[in-house]
Enzyme design. Structure first.
Site, PDB file in Angstrom:
ATOM      1  N   PRO A 208       0.759  -1.251   0.000  1.00 29.02           N
ATOM      2  CG  PRO A 208      -0.015  -0.975   2.187  1.00 29.02           C
ATOM      3  CD  PRO A 208       0.740  -1.916   1.304  1.00 29.02           C
ATOM      4  CG  HIS A 209       1.368   3.096   2.540  1.00 29.04           C
ATOM      5  ND1 HIS A 209       0.398   3.994   2.164  1.00 29.04           N
ATOM      6  CD2 HIS A 209       0.794   2.316   3.484  1.00 29.04           C
ATOM      7  CE1 HIS A 209      -0.700   3.780   2.859  1.00 29.04           C
ATOM      8  NE2 HIS A 209      -0.484   2.758   3.667  1.00 29.04           N
ATOM      9  CE1 TYR A 210       5.492   7.559  -0.824  1.00 33.29           C
ATOM     10  CE2 TYR A 210       4.674   6.797   1.295  1.00 33.29           C
ATOM     11  CZ  TYR A 210       4.748   7.767   0.317  1.00 33.29           C
ATOM     12  OH  TYR A 210       4.073   8.942   0.486  1.00 33.29           O
ATOM     13  CG  ASN A 211       5.137  -1.395  -0.285  1.00 30.14           C
ATOM     14  OD1 ASN A 211       3.975  -1.005  -0.248  1.00 30.14           O
ATOM     15  ND2 ASN A 211       5.837  -1.635   0.802  1.00 30.14           N
TER      16      ASN A 211
ATOM     17  N   GLY B  60       7.198   1.187   2.852  1.00 29.90           N
ATOM     18  CA  GLY B  60       8.618   1.224   2.564  1.00 29.90           C
ATOM     19  C   GLY B  60       9.299  -0.118   2.454  1.00 29.90           C
TER      20      GLY B  60
END
Length: 220
Positions: A118-121, A137
């Site tokens: 969901p976030h900055y992967n 991350g």
């Protein structure tokens, strides 16, 4: 080492389930993901999926933000979300109810139903099981620094993959903590949890908590 497809995944929770049945180990499926998508796409129900551009099929009840980039050979299944700034280089299967979040990058992946990046992967050359989740991350590293072929290792076994690029194979319900790095050839068994800021390598068995390389304990 319980790293076989049957050890890691419930294949009923992916549009790629039938495709995966022909392999013993999940990384063996990586080379054929693009061809599988391009063969499956034209067979998807026309009243449920739109081919929005050549080689990209999106379920009509999926949500794809205008700012997302969609490359080639992509299927976005029912109820999935591809959020602001997501970079789907492709090939990629984004499963039912799953999430590719802001600034997430997907390359040559199968994302099972209800999984979340969901976030900055960054998820490359990887397969994420049903309800697997990568914290903000967290990334899969898919290329060794010396560019040699990836080997999957446990304490007493090693499997030569013959692949120069392989990220991580996450079993169903795996939880990866924020800002963790999954090194090339990482395989994590079902229901296992990885602490934030971890550097993970090799095979991690199911139903464990990964605190660090020397502290992997069974779930209570």
């Amino acid at each position: 080492m319980q790293a076989r497809i049957t050890d890691l995944y419930d294949l009923s929770h992916s549009i790629a389930g039938d495709y995966l049945t022909q392999f013993e180990y999940p990384w063996e499926a990586l080379a054929g993901i693009k061809d599988f998508i391009l063969a499956l796409g034209p067979t998807l129900p026309a009243d449920e999926f739109d081919e929005v551009k050549e080689g990209v099929w999106i379920a009509r009840d999926a949500t794809v933000f205008d700012s997302a980039y969609l490359g080639e050979a992509i299927i976005i299944d029912h109820g999935a979300q591809v959020r602001h700034g997501a970079f789907l280089r492709g090939p990629a299967i984004v499963g039912k109810g799953s999430v590719a979040g802001n600034s997430a990058e997907l390359k040559n992946v199968i994302i099972f139903d209800n999984a979340e990046v969901p976030h900055y992967n960054y998820v490359g050359d990887s397969i994420l099981g049903y309800h697997a989740h990568m914290g903000a991350g967290a990334i899969t590293s898919n290329l060794k620094s010396d560019r040699s072929d990836v080997v999957v290792k446990s304490a007493d076994e090693r499997i030569e993959t013959g692949l120069r690029k392989m990220g991580a194979m996450l079993g169903d319900w795996v939880e990866v903590g924020c800002n963790s790095v999954l090194n090339p050839g990482t395989v994590i068994g079902r229901h296992t949890r990885v602490y934030p800021l971890s550097r993970v390598r090799g095979f991690i068995p199911a139903d464990h908590i990964y605190k660090d390389a020397d502290n992997i304990v069974p779930l209570a």
